[in-house]
Each structure stands twice: as C-alpha cells, then as structure tokens.
Write a protein that holds these residues in place. Structure first.
Motif, PDB file in Angstrom:
ATOM      1  N   ARG A  41      35.450  -4.558  -9.568  1.00 43.00           N
ATOM      2  CA  ARG A  41      34.191  -3.815  -9.395  1.00 43.00           C
ATOM      3  C   ARG A  41      33.043  -4.760  -9.066  1.00 43.00           C
ATOM      4  N   ARG A  42      33.030  -5.950  -9.665  1.00 43.80           N
ATOM      5  CA  ARG A  42      31.975  -6.927  -9.381  1.00 43.80           C
ATOM      6  C   ARG A  42      32.067  -7.417  -7.925  1.00 43.80           C
ATOM      7  N   ILE A  43      33.279  -7.547  -7.397  1.00 38.85           N
ATOM      8  CA  ILE A  43      33.432  -7.923  -5.994  1.00 38.85           C
ATOM      9  C   ILE A  43      32.824  -6.852  -5.094  1.00 38.85           C
ATOM     10  N   GLY A  44      33.138  -5.597  -5.409  1.00 41.80           N
ATOM     11  CA  GLY A  44      32.567  -4.501  -4.629  1.00 41.80           C
ATOM     12  C   GLY A  44      31.050  -4.485  -4.687  1.00 41.80           C
ATOM     13  N   LEU A  45      30.497  -4.722  -5.871  1.00 44.37           N
ATOM     14  CA  LEU A  45      29.045  -4.737  -6.038  1.00 44.37           C
ATOM     15  C   LEU A  45      28.418  -5.884  -5.246  1.00 44.37           C
ATOM     16  N   PHE A  46      29.089  -7.033  -5.243  1.00 42.29           N
ATOM     17  CA  PHE A  46      28.597  -8.180  -4.472  1.00 42.29           C
ATOM     18  C   PHE A  46      28.498  -7.813  -2.987  1.00 42.29           C
ATOM     19  N   ILE A  47      29.524  -7.154  -2.468  1.00 39.74           N
ATOM     20  CA  ILE A  47      29.539  -6.770  -1.059  1.00 39.74           C
ATOM     21  C   ILE A  47      28.475  -5.719  -0.771  1.00 39.74           C
ATOM     22  N   GLU A  48      28.312  -4.767  -1.678  1.00 41.16           N
ATOM     23  CA  GLU A  48      27.259  -3.758  -1.517  1.00 41.16           C
ATOM     24  C   GLU A  48      25.893  -4.411  -1.367  1.00 41.16           C
ATOM     25  N   GLN A  49      25.611  -5.350  -2.266  1.00 39.01           N
ATOM     26  CA  GLN A  49      24.306  -5.990  -2.259  1.00 39.01           C
ATOM     27  C   GLN A  49      24.141  -6.935  -1.075  1.00 39.01           C
ATOM     28  N   LEU A  50      25.211  -7.616  -0.707  1.00 40.12           N
ATOM     29  CA  LEU A  50      25.149  -8.568   0.403  1.00 40.12           C
ATOM     30  C   LEU A  50      24.894  -7.876   1.733  1.00 40.12           C
ATOM     31  N   LEU A  51      25.615  -6.778   1.965  1.00 38.46           N
ATOM     32  CA  LEU A  51      25.608  -6.144   3.284  1.00 38.46           C
ATOM     33  C   LEU A  51      24.884  -4.812   3.321  1.00 38.46           C
ATOM     34  N   GLY A  52      24.343  -4.376   2.167  1.00 43.19           N
ATOM     35  CA  GLY A  52      23.615  -3.118   2.129  1.00 43.19           C
ATOM     36  C   GLY A  52      24.495  -1.913   2.384  1.00 43.19           C
ATOM     37  N   LEU A  61      35.851  -2.453   2.884  1.00 40.80           N
ATOM     38  CA  LEU A  61      35.762  -3.789   3.450  1.00 40.80           C
ATOM     39  C   LEU A  61      36.395  -4.815   2.516  1.00 40.80           C
ATOM     40  N   GLN A  62      36.161  -4.661   1.218  1.00 39.76           N
ATOM     41  CA  GLN A  62      36.740  -5.557   0.214  1.00 39.76           C
ATOM     42  C   GLN A  62      38.253  -5.584   0.320  1.00 39.76           C
ATOM     43  N   LYS A  63      38.864  -4.421   0.395  1.00 47.62           N
ATOM     44  CA  LYS A  63      40.324  -4.347   0.440  1.00 47.62           C
ATOM     45  C   LYS A  63      40.862  -4.810   1.793  1.00 47.62           C
ATOM     46  N   ARG A  64      40.128  -4.581   2.869  1.00 48.22           N
ATOM     47  CA  ARG A  64      40.573  -5.064   4.180  1.00 48.22           C
ATOM     48  C   ARG A  64      40.574  -6.581   4.215  1.00 48.22           C
ATOM     49  N   TYR A  65      39.524  -7.191   3.684  1.00 41.04           N
ATOM     50  CA  TYR A  65      39.473  -8.647   3.650  1.00 41.04           C
ATOM     51  C   TYR A  65      40.575  -9.216   2.762  1.00 41.04           C
ATOM     52  N   PHE A  66      40.870  -8.509   1.668  1.00 40.09           N
ATOM     53  CA  PHE A  66      41.953  -8.965   0.789  1.00 40.09           C
ATOM     54  C   PHE A  66      43.279  -8.955   1.536  1.00 40.09           C
ATOM     55  N   ARG A  74      37.716 -15.145   0.803  1.00 41.23           N
ATOM     56  CA  ARG A  74      38.008 -15.831   2.065  1.00 41.23           C
ATOM     57  C   ARG A  74      37.496 -15.016   3.244  1.00 41.23           C
ATOM     58  N   GLY A  75      37.648 -13.705   3.194  1.00 37.78           N
ATOM     59  CA  GLY A  75      37.114 -12.858   4.257  1.00 37.78           C
ATOM     60  C   GLY A  75      35.604 -12.934   4.348  1.00 37.78           C
ATOM     61  N   LEU A  76      34.944 -12.946   3.204  1.00 39.28           N
ATOM     62  CA  LEU A  76      33.482 -13.042   3.189  1.00 39.28           C
ATOM     63  C   LEU A  76      33.015 -14.400   3.692  1.00 39.28           C
ATOM     64  N   MET A  77      33.742 -15.454   3.359  1.00 43.36           N
ATOM     65  CA  MET A  77      33.396 -16.783   3.865  1.00 43.36           C
ATOM     66  C   MET A  77      33.582 -16.853   5.379  1.00 43.36           C
ATOM     67  N   THR A  78      34.650 -16.245   5.876  1.00 43.37           N
ATOM     68  CA  THR A  78      34.968 -16.305   7.300  1.00 43.37           C
ATOM     69  C   THR A  78      33.984 -15.508   8.141  1.00 43.37           C
ATOM     70  N   HIS A  79      33.651 -14.315   7.672  1.00 43.12           N
ATOM     71  CA  HIS A  79      32.869 -13.388   8.499  1.00 43.12           C
ATOM     72  C   HIS A  79      31.378 -13.347   8.162  1.00 43.12           C
ATOM     73  N   HIS A  80      31.013 -13.816   6.954  1.00 36.74           N
ATOM     74  CA  HIS A  80      29.614 -13.670   6.537  1.00 36.74           C
ATOM     75  C   HIS A  80      29.024 -14.952   5.971  1.00 36.74           C
ATOM     76  N   ASP A  81      29.753 -16.064   6.062  1.00 35.69           N
ATOM     77  CA  ASP A  81      29.252 -17.368   5.616  1.00 35.69           C
ATOM     78  C   ASP A  81      28.753 -17.320   4.173  1.00 35.69           C
ATOM     79  N   VAL A  82      29.503 -16.633   3.318  1.00 30.78           N
ATOM     80  CA  VAL A  82      29.117 -16.488   1.914  1.00 30.78           C
ATOM     81  C   VAL A  82      29.310 -17.801   1.158  1.00 30.78           C
ATOM     82  N   ASP A  83      28.380 -18.123   0.270  1.00 32.35           N
ATOM     83  CA  ASP A  83      28.513 -19.273  -0.620  1.00 32.35           C
ATOM     84  C   ASP A  83      29.582 -18.947  -1.656  1.00 32.35           C
TER      85      ASP A  83
END
Length: 239
Positions: A41-52, A61-66, A74-83
């Motif tokens: 759930r925290r991963i989902g919340l991170f994506i919600e806040q990051l990408l609106g 999106l979370q499950k597709r990247y997984f 890894r998906g967020l790092m690849t596509h969104h340059d996440v720290d």
C-alpha cells in the motif's frame, strides 16, 4: 485456502552446508503478519503522490512495473528517475509489531552450524527492524539488500553473483531459503541447495516445484530443527 505441499523433484542433503542464506519477508516470519500488504500500500501511495494518479491507476502502474522490471522500484527508477533511497525509506515506514518475537526460531538458528545471511529485495533498515522484533539479529553475519545489489532485484542472476562475491560464499556449500520459487532458480543453477517455504499465498506460487527446488516446507522452524546437520567440530560452529 492453503495449497497442498508440492513434492520436490530432487531432495538433497544439507549435511555439507556451511552458509545459510535466508530471504526475509514471509520467510523468517509468517505471511499472516501481512507486513507486505502494508509495504504494498505504501508503494501505491508513493506512486500516487509522485505522479498525481488516482489509487486505481497508481496500482495498475505499480503492478505493471513489478511484472516488467522485477520490482516497482526498478520501474520507477527506469521511467521516472526516482531516488531509490527516498522510495525505500517511504515504503518501509510500516508497523512491524504484527511480527511477534520467536524464541523457537532463535533456538533453531542457534543450533544451526555455519554462517547465516539475509538476502532481501528490501532494505537493511527494514531487515534490522524485522529481525529485532523476531529476536534473531545476532545470528546473522550480514544483510545483502537491494542497495547492495545495485537495485537489481532477485531473481536477477547478477545479484546472486554479487552476494557470493561480497561474502565469500561457496555455492556448493550454501543453502538458500525463500518463499518465492522463481527466486530459488538462480540459486540452484549456481549449485546451492534450495528450500521453498510455503506461505499459503496464491501470489507466491508463481510456478510449481521443479528441479530447482530441493526441499519444501510450510514450517521453517520445524524444517530447521529436523534437517539441520549437527555441529561437527571446528569450522562448523555458529559464527
């Protein structure tokens, strides 16, 4: 409902094992503690806040990247340059109190000769918190986490080679214990003895036991107590 225990294709002795490699989440503690559901759930919340995004879109999106990258990170790092460090800190801000201290696990690890390691797609900080709750941290020589793996998650074979190199592990004298069958395939290919811990979670059984699975159990403590070799003189003591 729990699925029947799959029968391993090949049962292998563990008398030769001097290095024990344990997955953390849903392996050292029961899956019913539902820690991963909190992280999920925290991963989902991170994506919600990051990408609106709305919750449903963020979860898709979370499950597709997984699926495509091995971890959502890894998906967020690849596509969104996440720290990645900020991500790991955020998603592991969870309540670990559902994990109860386990004197039985502590005793089983104490009786297990050889070195012990944690090998996790999570962080060292998360592993430390969980092991502190279980009361077993003092048994482990090291934690090889997603940061040590340069953010290449299990089951990427390169990550297993990095683990072996960092800790001087001889795969022919190592055992890996894990709840996801796919994560045991590279270990077996390297010559490790593998132990699948069943959790009763359907999502964990992405494939049936095969030649890469040497032991199967739904009771880690019981398996360790039954199958761990006795201490056999110098060089086999708990370090």
């Amino acid at each position: 409902m729990n699925r029947p225990l799959p029968r391993p294709t090949l049962v292998r002795s563990v008398d030769h094992v001097t290095d024990w490699i344990f997955d953390l989440d849903n392996t050292l503690y029961p899956a019913r503690c539902n820690l991963f559901s909190q992280v999920d759930r925290r991963i989902g919340l991170f994506i919600e806040q990051l990408l609106g995004l709305e919750q449903a879109a963020a979860r898709d999106l979370q499950k597709r990247y997984f699926r495509e990258h091995g971890t959502s990170l890894r998906g967020l790092m690849t596509h969104h340059d996440v720290d990645p460090h900020a991500f790991l800190h955020f998603v592991h801000e969870i309540d670990v109190t559902p994990v109860s201290p386990s004197p039985a696990l502590e005793a089983a690890l104490a009786a297990l000769p050889g070195r012990k390691f944690i090998f996790t797609n999570g962080s060292v900080a998360h592993a430390d918190r969980v092991m502190a709750r279980l009361g077993v941290a003092h048994h482990f020589e090291g934690v090889f986490d997603i940061v040590a793996a340069d953010f290449q998650p299990k089951p990427d074979p390169a990550t297993y080679h990095s683990l072996i190199a960092r800790h001087g592990i001889d795969p022919a004298h190592a055992a890996m214990i894990e709840d996801l069958p796919r994560n045991l395939r590279p270990a077996a290919a390297l010559g490790m003895t593998t132990v699948l811990v069943l959790t009763g979670e359907e999502w964990a059984m992405t494939e049936e036991a095969g030649d890469h699975i040497h032991h199967v159990t739904d009771d880690l403590v019981g398996w360790l107590s039954e199958h761990a070799p006795p201490v056999q003189g110098p060089g086999r003591s708990d370090r």
